[in-house]
Design an enzyme around this catalytic site. Structure first.
Site: not given
Ligand code: FAD
Ligand code: NAI
Length: 475
Positions: A58, A190, A192-194, A330, A454
């Site tokens: 973000k 892909g 998707g969201v990322i 998250a 408004h």
């Molecule tokens: P995580 O955040 O993955 O945290 C797990 C933690 O556990 C890590 O710090 C890791 O180091 C630690 N850990 C793992 N194994 C061990 C161990 N054995 N001992 C000690 N520590 C350990 N979600 C949203 O809702 N909004 C968004 O805008 C959004 N944007 C995203 C953008 C990207 C690029 C990505 C990749 C994800 C995004 N997400 C978003 C998804 C979100 O980040 C995850 O859903 C969320 O972080 C999950 O939380 P969690 O606590 O389950 O795990």
């Molecule tokens: P995603 O599940 O959102 O999208 C993956 C995309 O890749 C799908 O459209 C799928 O059809 C496609 N795909 C799968 N295999 C493929 C292949 N071999 N070739 C081409 N396309 C393929 O997964 P992404 O974007 O990796 O994000 C992972 C998760 O992280 C999300 O599902 C979401 O839960 C979380 N996230 C949330 C955000 C938010 O809330 N704003 C931002 C970023 C991530």
């Protein structure tokens, strides 16, 4: 002598650190173990979300949006710029500062709530009388005993089979957030969201972005009408989206990355790019937990098997967030963390999976809660739909951002809101009203009868609710 805690949380992402704080608020002695390291090797709690996910993405989306406004939209406001430039190193530094503020914020919250933090990897050793022995290995090396254990170890990026991330040219979300200069060409596997969020960042800064998506439909989980509108907007901005592709070989060379793929018609194609982001979903992470040794049950995807209340098959062991079933978000992880802490305290923690909002922070933003129109059709539901375009909203016109709409779906008989879908400016904030409405089982008429400020974008929400009954006032 091992230290004993009422609750040990493994992982300090949004699921884990929130579970730890809530458990401490409820009067338990709590330890939270996390292994994430910052660049200096120190602790960096916050997990994927804070370090390589929600927060840094973000930050970059905001920087790149400012750049896009300056390059394309300032002139409309009569603002002239002599010379526009982007200092990517500075932008990344700002992003790192934002991340660090969040890491430090969590360490402060641990102190404030008397949560003992251990920097290292946590793993199960064995069950002991009245709990579980957990080893910490890393900066902290100790053996702890937890009467209850919450596993919140998150997820990792999924790689294409046989194509490892080198984080230089073939990037996961981690490398995608550290690209040191704007690539001339960027490929994404892909859509998707990322893919859409990171593709937007680099496109706004000048990269030519091509997205290769396996599915024949764009954003299949999104309401079709909304996805169509978003597709139109992204294509207009210059994002090249190819649907129905099958990615074959991916080769990293000195010059960049070559991707062989077949298009929707089966034609063989090659894409050459400077950098490739692979964003094809994420896999639950249980690495190093020693799950098998203690018999913690995983499913075929590697997710920890839990019941509706996040209980695993082991007594006193719970799991929340990305490492279990359900959307990888998250706020879903946080809600599960709170609910588990409350259940441990004998309370009735609750997570309503029907009202978890989704947001994609592109421009236009996409946000939704509840069912899509295609889901309602598939289950044969009788429903009414109402839409209102931002084009007819005064605030959107003043902002200069009139793309998109708000869409309401309500039960044909009871008028209860079944889903709200938004594509357009500040959809991420607007969706909150719909979440509250659905949580309170509101009807579309309830929203239509509420006074909205408004001029505000939220008036589009009210008007879409009015549209369910075919009585919009401004369209
Ligand atoms: P995580 O955040 O993955 O945290 C797990 C933690 O556990 C890590 O710090 C890791 O180091 C630690 N850990 C793992 N194994 C061990 C161990 N054995 N001992 C000690 N520590 C350990 N979600 C949203 O809702 N909004 C968004 O805008 C959004 N944007 C995203 C953008 C990207 C690029 C990505 C990749 C994800 C995004 N997400 C978003 C998804 C979100 O980040 C995850 O859903 C969320 O972080 C999950 O939380 P969690 O606590 O389950 O795990
Ligand atoms: P995603 O599940 O959102 O999208 C993956 C995309 O890749 C799908 O459209 C799928 O059809 C496609 N795909 C799968 N295999 C493929 C292949 N071999 N070739 C081409 N396309 C393929 O997964 P992404 O974007 O990796 O994000 C992972 C998760 O992280 C999300 O599902 C979401 O839960 C979380 N996230 C949330 C955000 C938010 O809330 N704003 C931002 C970023 C991530």
């Amino acid at each position: 002598m091992s230290k004993t805690f009422d609750v040990i949380v493994i992982g300090a992402g949004p699921g884990g650190y929130i579970a730890a704080i809530r458990a401490a608020q409820l009067g338990f002695s709590v330890a939270c173990i996390d292994e994430w390291k910052n660049a200096a090797g120190g602790p960096a709690p916050g997990g994927t979300c804070t370090n390589v996910g929600c927060i840094p993405s973000k930050a970059l989306l905001q920087s790149s949006e400012h750049y896009e406004h300056a390059s394309h939209h300032f002139a409309d406001h009569g603002i002239g710029l002599e010379k526009l430039s982007i200092d990517v190193a500075k932008m990344l530094k700002r992003k790192d500062t934002v991340v660090k503020q969040n890491n430090d914020g969590i360490l402060y919250l641990f102190k404030k709530n008397k949560v003992s933090f251990f920097h290292g990897r946590g793993s199960f050793v064995k069950s002991v009388d009245g709990g579980w022995e957990i080893a910490v290995a890393g900066a902290a090396n100790e053996t702890l005993v937890g009467k209850q254990v919450v596993v919140a170890t998150g997820s990792n990026a999924r790689a294409l089979p046989g194509v490892a991330f080198d984080e230089e040219r073939i990037l996961s979300n981690d490398g995608a957030l550290r690209v040191g200069a704007v690539p001339k060409t960027l490929g994404l596997v892909g859509s998707g969201v990322i893919g859409l969020e990171m593709g937007s960042v680099w496109r706004r800064l000048g990269a030519e972005v091509t997205v290769l998506e396996a599915l024949p439909t764009f954003l299949g989980a999104v309401d079709e009408q909304i996805a169509k509108e978003a597709h139109k907007a992204f294509t207009k901005q210059g994002l090249k989206i190819e649907l129905g592709v099958k990615v074959g070989g991916v080769k990293s060379t000195q010059a960049g990355v070559t991707i062989e793929y077949s298009d929707a018609k089966g034609g063989a194609k090659t894409l050459e790019v400077d950098k490739l982001i692979v964003s094809i979903g994420r896999v639950p992470n249980t690495t190093g937990l020693n799950a098998e040794a203690v018999g913690l049950k995983l499913d075929e995807r590697g997710a920890i098997v839990v019941d509706a209340e996040c209980r695993t098959n082991l007594p006193g062991v719970w799991a929340v967030g990305d490492v279990v079933r359900g959307p990888m978000l998250a706020h879903k992880a946080e809600e599960e963390g709170v609910a588990v802490a409350e259940r441990i305290a004998g309370q009735h923690g609750h997570v309503d999976f029907n009202t978890i909002p989704w947001v994609i922070y592109t421009s236009p933003e996409i946000a939704w809660v509840g069912e899509t129109e295609q889901q309602l059709k598939a289950r044969g539901a009788a429903y009414k739909a109402g839409t209102f375009p931002f084009l007819a909203n005064g605030r959107a016109r003043a902002l200069g951002d009139t793309t998109g709409m708000v869409k309401f779906l309500a039960d044909a008989k009871t008028d209860e809101i079944l889903g709200v879908h938004i594509v357009g400016p500040m959809a991420s904030e607007l969706i909150a009203e719909a979440v509250v409405a659905m949580e309170f089982k509101a009807s579309s008429e309830d929203i239509a009868r509420i006074c909205h400020a408004h001029p505000s974008l939220s008036e589009a929400t009210k008007e879409a609710a009015l549209a369910v009954d075919k009585r919009t006032l401004n369209f």
